[in-house]
Design a protein around this motif. Structure first.
Motif, mmCIF file in Angstrom:
data_model
loop_
_atom_site.group_PDB
_atom_site.id
_atom_site.type_symbol
_atom_site.label_atom_id
_atom_site.label_comp_id
_atom_site.label_asym_id
_atom_site.label_seq_id
_atom_site.Cartn_x
_atom_site.Cartn_y
_atom_site.Cartn_z
ATOM 1 N N SER A 39 85.003 10.944 44.338
ATOM 2 C CA SER A 39 85.179 12.156 43.528
ATOM 3 C C SER A 39 86.418 12.059 42.642
ATOM 4 O O SER A 39 87.322 11.255 42.893
ATOM 5 N N ILE A 74 89.636 11.790 40.561
ATOM 6 C CA ILE A 74 90.474 10.709 40.027
ATOM 7 C C ILE A 74 90.037 9.354 40.601
ATOM 8 O O ILE A 74 89.982 8.355 39.880
ATOM 9 N N ASP A 94 85.621 6.601 51.205
ATOM 10 C CA ASP A 94 85.652 8.075 51.199
ATOM 11 C C ASP A 94 84.975 8.570 52.466
ATOM 12 O O ASP A 94 84.424 7.770 53.238
ATOM 13 N N THR A 120 89.343 18.161 38.132
ATOM 14 C CA THR A 120 88.520 17.483 39.144
ATOM 15 C C THR A 120 87.959 18.580 40.053
ATOM 16 O O THR A 120 88.385 19.741 39.969
#
Ligand SMILES: NC(=O)c1ccc[n+]([C@@H]2O[C@H](COP(=O)([O-])OP(=O)(O)OC[C@H]3O[C@@H](n4cnc5c(N)ncnc54)[C@H](O)[C@@H]3O)[C@@H](O)[C@H]2O)c1
Length: 259
Positions: A11, A13, A32, A190
């Motif tokens: 996700s 950056i 992640d 974001t």
């Protein structure tokens, strides 16, 4: 072609950095919670150890750069776990894999929020105390009023920036030929900041807290490009720098006081 490990790659950056480096022809091992190459929960020591094992296997034992980007901004103990212990654990855990690279590099994502007054107890426990004690202090802050609970985020990022300053010139990093640095973004569009910038009014009050006179709120690619350079072969001499990529909030808030 270089091999990069990016945490928080699913996700924001981390994702933008992953895409940029892949477009440039590099290999990326994304980490992640889910939705990347390696699923790992970096908030626990076990999750971090599993991550190191999985990355070692996937890379064959050598990587060229670490980008420690996974993070949370909620006023919770999970934020203390991921932003400080997750990032430091990623850097320390993966550092041995950099040793075989001809141009090893490492960068972590701190934040301009590291400029806000920290909770001094939590800060000292992060840097010099036991993890259990730091997390107990974070629990106490999280259970307090919202303003106090919000200090967890800035304190975790200040501790991370100070950890970078403390370690960059040491044996394991500078003396091993590894530039270790951090970036400190201002407000970046974001999923993390989606609610904070959902309306014009919310955006206006956010920018009062985080002044960004140079071009305002930034897209993730802005931070991605900086981290791509910091972890490139071209970066031979930046050591322990916390590079503010914040549209000017550091300059507005700290002015000339850094010298
Ligand atoms: N967006 C901003 O304005 C801003 C500003 C300064 C710093 N930062 C920092 O930049 C980094 C990236 O943030 P972003 O804005 O891209 O947010 P994001 O929420 O889009 O991405 C963060 C990623 O980290 C992952 N993550 C969270 N907890 C994890 C865990 N326990 N284990 C593994 N992965 C985990 C999430 O799943 C997510 O994919 C964070 O460290 C954040 O604190 C962001």
């Amino acid at each position: 072609m270089r091999t990069y490990v990016i945490t928080g790659a699913a996700s924001g950056i981390g994702k933008a950095t992953s895409e940029l480096l892949q477009e440039r022809g590099h290999a990326v091992i994304g980490v992640d919670l889910k939705g990347s190459d390696v699923d790992a929960d970096l908030s626990t020591a076990e999750g971090r150890a599993d991550m190191v094992e999985a990355v070692t296997e996937k890379s064959g034992g050598t990587i060229d750069a670490i980008i420690a980007g996974a993070g949370l901004s909620t006023p919770t103990v999970a934020t203390a776990k991921v932003n400080y212990y997750g990032a430091v654990g990623t850097l320390e855990g993966l550092r041995p894999l950099l040793v075989g690279s001809p141009a090893p590099r490492a960068v972590a994502i701190a934040s301009m929020a590291s400029l806000y007054p920290p909770d001094e107890d939590l800060l000292h426990l992060f840097l010099d105390g036991a993890e259990d004690d730091a997390l107990a202090r974070a629990e106490a802050l999280a259970a307090s009023d919202p303003q106090t609970a919000n200090m967890i985020y800035g304190t975790s990022k200040r501790a991370l920036a100070l950890w970078i300053r403390r370690h960059a010139a040491r044996e394991q990093w500078a003396h091993a030929g590894i530039p270790l640095n951090a970036v400190a973004p201002g407000i970046i569009r974001t999923p993390m900041t989606k609610d904070l910038t959902a309306t014009e009014e919310a955006t206006k009050s956010l920018l009062e807290m985080v002044p960004m006179p140079l071009n305002g709120i930034a897209d993730a690619i802005v931070v991605a490009r900086l981290m791509a350079w910091l972890t490139s072969e071209e970066n031979t001499h930046l050591c322990g720098q916390v590079v503010f990529v914040d549209g000017g909030s550091d300059v507005v808030m700290r002015g000339e006081s850094t010298w």
